[in-house]
Write a protein that holds these residues in place. Structure first.
Motif, PDB file in Angstrom:
ATOM      1  N   THR A  52      -5.967 -73.142  46.744  1.00  0.00           N
ATOM      2  CA  THR A  52      -5.058 -72.263  46.388  1.00  0.00           C
ATOM      3  C   THR A  52      -4.910 -71.015  47.270  1.00  0.00           C
ATOM      4  N   VAL A  53      -6.066 -70.453  47.527  1.00  0.00           N
ATOM      5  CA  VAL A  53      -6.280 -69.192  48.555  1.00  0.00           C
ATOM      6  C   VAL A  53      -5.698 -69.600  49.968  1.00  0.00           C
ATOM      7  N   LEU A  54      -5.991 -70.869  50.446  1.00  0.00           N
ATOM      8  CA  LEU A  54      -5.463 -71.146  51.591  1.00  0.00           C
ATOM      9  C   LEU A  54      -4.069 -71.663  51.649  1.00  0.00           C
ATOM     10  N   ASN A  55      -3.037 -70.788  52.239  1.00  0.00           N
ATOM     11  CA  ASN A  55      -1.754 -71.215  52.120  1.00  0.00           C
ATOM     12  C   ASN A  55      -1.359 -72.068  53.255  1.00  0.00           C
ATOM     13  N   ARG A  56      -1.044 -73.239  52.540  1.00  0.00           N
ATOM     14  CA  ARG A  56      -0.891 -74.551  53.744  1.00  0.00           C
ATOM     15  C   ARG A  56       0.871 -74.457  53.840  1.00  0.00           C
ATOM     16  N   LYS A  57       1.475 -73.885  53.346  1.00  0.00           N
ATOM     17  CA  LYS A  57       3.081 -73.687  53.480  1.00  0.00           C
ATOM     18  C   LYS A  57       3.251 -72.811  54.508  1.00  0.00           C
ATOM     19  N   GLY A  58       2.614 -71.840  54.995  1.00  0.00           N
ATOM     20  CA  GLY A  58       2.732 -70.771  56.053  1.00  0.00           C
ATOM     21  C   GLY A  58       2.773 -71.357  57.138  1.00  0.00           C
ATOM     22  N   LEU A  59       3.636 -70.596  58.219  1.00  0.00           N
ATOM     23  CA  LEU A  59       3.564 -70.904  59.722  1.00  0.00           C
ATOM     24  C   LEU A  59       1.808 -71.014  60.495  1.00  0.00           C
ATOM     25  N   THR A  60       1.184 -70.164  59.939  1.00  0.00           N
ATOM     26  CA  THR A  60      -0.385 -70.128  60.499  1.00  0.00           C
ATOM     27  C   THR A  60      -0.701 -71.315  60.433  1.00  0.00           C
ATOM     28  N   TRP A  61      -0.821 -71.836  59.126  1.00  0.00           N
ATOM     29  CA  TRP A  61      -1.458 -73.276  58.941  1.00  0.00           C
ATOM     30  C   TRP A  61      -0.772 -74.468  59.559  1.00  0.00           C
ATOM     31  N   TYR A  81     -12.110 -69.693  58.456  1.00  0.00           N
ATOM     32  CA  TYR A  81     -10.816 -69.770  58.838  1.00  0.00           C
ATOM     33  C   TYR A  81     -10.183 -68.737  58.391  1.00  0.00           C
ATOM     34  N   LEU A  82      -9.809 -68.274  57.278  1.00  0.00           N
ATOM     35  CA  LEU A  82      -9.303 -67.284  56.550  1.00  0.00           C
ATOM     36  C   LEU A  82      -9.574 -65.991  57.162  1.00  0.00           C
ATOM     37  N   ILE A  83     -11.001 -65.574  57.538  1.00  0.00           N
ATOM     38  CA  ILE A  83     -11.334 -64.550  58.077  1.00  0.00           C
ATOM     39  C   ILE A  83     -10.591 -64.200  59.330  1.00  0.00           C
ATOM     40  N   ASN A  84     -10.569 -65.100  59.963  1.00  0.00           N
ATOM     41  CA  ASN A  84      -9.987 -65.371  61.405  1.00  0.00           C
ATOM     42  C   ASN A  84      -8.538 -65.390  61.543  1.00  0.00           C
ATOM     43  N   ASN A  85      -7.857 -65.697  60.331  1.00  0.00           N
ATOM     44  CA  ASN A  85      -6.457 -66.052  60.209  1.00  0.00           C
ATOM     45  C   ASN A  85      -6.139 -65.697  58.986  1.00  0.00           C
ATOM     46  N   THR A  86      -6.175 -64.210  58.741  1.00  0.00           N
ATOM     47  CA  THR A  86      -5.494 -63.636  57.585  1.00  0.00           C
ATOM     48  C   THR A  86      -4.267 -63.849  57.008  1.00  0.00           C
ATOM     49  N   SER A  87      -3.200 -64.406  58.035  1.00  0.00           N
ATOM     50  CA  SER A  87      -1.964 -64.833  57.664  1.00  0.00           C
ATOM     51  C   SER A  87      -1.999 -65.933  56.756  1.00  0.00           C
ATOM     52  N   ALA A  88      -2.931 -66.704  57.037  1.00  0.00           N
ATOM     53  CA  ALA A  88      -3.052 -67.925  55.991  1.00  0.00           C
ATOM     54  C   ALA A  88      -3.392 -67.709  54.526  1.00  0.00           C
ATOM     55  N   ILE A  89      -3.500 -66.579  54.376  1.00  0.00           N
ATOM     56  CA  ILE A  89      -4.304 -66.223  52.784  1.00  0.00           C
ATOM     57  C   ILE A  89      -3.092 -66.187  52.113  1.00  0.00           C
ATOM     58  N   LYS A  90      -2.974 -67.042  50.853  1.00  0.00           N
ATOM     59  CA  LYS A  90      -1.929 -67.060  50.231  1.00  0.00           C
ATOM     60  C   LYS A  90      -1.882 -65.408  49.555  1.00  0.00           C
ATOM     61  N   ARG A  91      -0.468 -64.930  49.371  1.00  0.00           N
ATOM     62  CA  ARG A  91      -0.390 -63.666  49.067  1.00  0.00           C
ATOM     63  C   ARG A  91       0.943 -63.263  48.454  1.00  0.00           C
ATOM     64  N   PRO A  92       0.870 -62.016  47.537  1.00  0.00           N
ATOM     65  CA  PRO A  92      -0.298 -61.203  47.426  1.00  0.00           C
ATOM     66  C   PRO A  92      -1.369 -61.456  46.607  1.00  0.00           C
ATOM     67  N   ILE A  93      -2.556 -60.983  46.709  1.00  0.00           N
ATOM     68  CA  ILE A  93      -3.531 -60.992  45.538  1.00  0.00           C
ATOM     69  C   ILE A  93      -3.575 -59.735  44.852  1.00  0.00           C
ATOM     70  N   VAL A  94      -3.498 -59.830  43.655  1.00  0.00           N
ATOM     71  CA  VAL A  94      -3.604 -58.427  43.010  1.00  0.00           C
ATOM     72  C   VAL A  94      -4.869 -58.633  42.167  1.00  0.00           C
ATOM     73  N   GLU A  95      -5.702 -57.413  42.510  1.00  0.00           N
ATOM     74  CA  GLU A  95      -7.038 -57.229  41.880  1.00  0.00           C
ATOM     75  C   GLU A  95      -6.719 -55.970  40.745  1.00  0.00           C
ATOM     76  N   LYS A  96      -7.383 -55.961  39.661  1.00  0.00           N
ATOM     77  CA  LYS A  96      -7.334 -54.925  38.741  1.00  0.00           C
ATOM     78  C   LYS A  96      -8.933 -54.711  38.429  1.00  0.00           C
ATOM     79  N   ASN A  97      -9.487 -53.361  38.361  1.00  0.00           N
ATOM     80  CA  ASN A  97     -10.926 -53.308  38.104  1.00  0.00           C
ATOM     81  C   ASN A  97     -11.795 -54.272  38.909  1.00  0.00           C
ATOM     82  N   GLY A  98     -11.276 -54.497  40.069  1.00  0.00           N
ATOM     83  CA  GLY A  98     -12.311 -55.265  41.065  1.00  0.00           C
ATOM     84  C   GLY A  98     -12.062 -56.825  40.789  1.00  0.00           C
ATOM     85  N   GLU A  99     -11.332 -56.969  40.005  1.00  0.00           N
ATOM     86  CA  GLU A  99     -11.351 -58.613  39.469  1.00  0.00           C
ATOM     87  C   GLU A  99      -9.836 -58.990  39.885  1.00  0.00           C
TER      88      GLU A  99
END
Length: 115
Positions: A52-61, A81-99
């Motif tokens: 799910t975190v890996l965005n397979r619908k995006g152009l980067t992928w 892969y995602l560390i080097n290609n951050t555009s392939a991370i599904k977004r946004p991700i919202v964290e509250k209190n570190g979670e």
């Protein structure tokens, strides 16, 4: 609360607009400028699943060949892969209190989770 994403993404823009309209304070973490750690990606993968975190619908992928795509078949390789290609991370991700609590943007889910 921290919202992770890239500023030119339409889904991120919708999320940020929603948060502003609902007077919810947040910090924005731009993947492009600040990067992301393997530890953070690991946390998100453990919460949402690496597929799910890996965005397979995006152009980067989609720029990868089928062979390159097929080699990314587990969480460790996805994180590498995602560390080097951050555009392939599904977004946004919202964290509250570190979670991590939300991924993507859905008005109803934001309403239920944040209000």
């Amino acid at each position: 609360m921290i919202v992770y994403g890239i500023p030119n993404c339409n889904t991120v823009k919708k999320s940020l607009d929603w948060l502003k309209a609902n007077h919810i304070d947040f910090e924005f973490h731009d993947f492009k400028k600040k990067g992301i750690t393997a530890e953070k990606l690991n946390d998100w993968c453990n919460t949402f699943g690496w597929e799910t975190v890996l965005n397979r619908k995006g152009l980067t992928w989609k720029k990868l060949t089928k062979e390159e795509q097929s080699k990314i078949d587990n969480q460790d390789l996805a994180i590498e892969y995602l560390i080097n290609n951050t555009s392939a991370i599904k977004r946004p991700i919202v964290e509250k209190n570190g979670e991590a609590i939300l991924m993507g943007f859905d008005d109803d889910k934001y309403q239920q989770t944040l209000i």
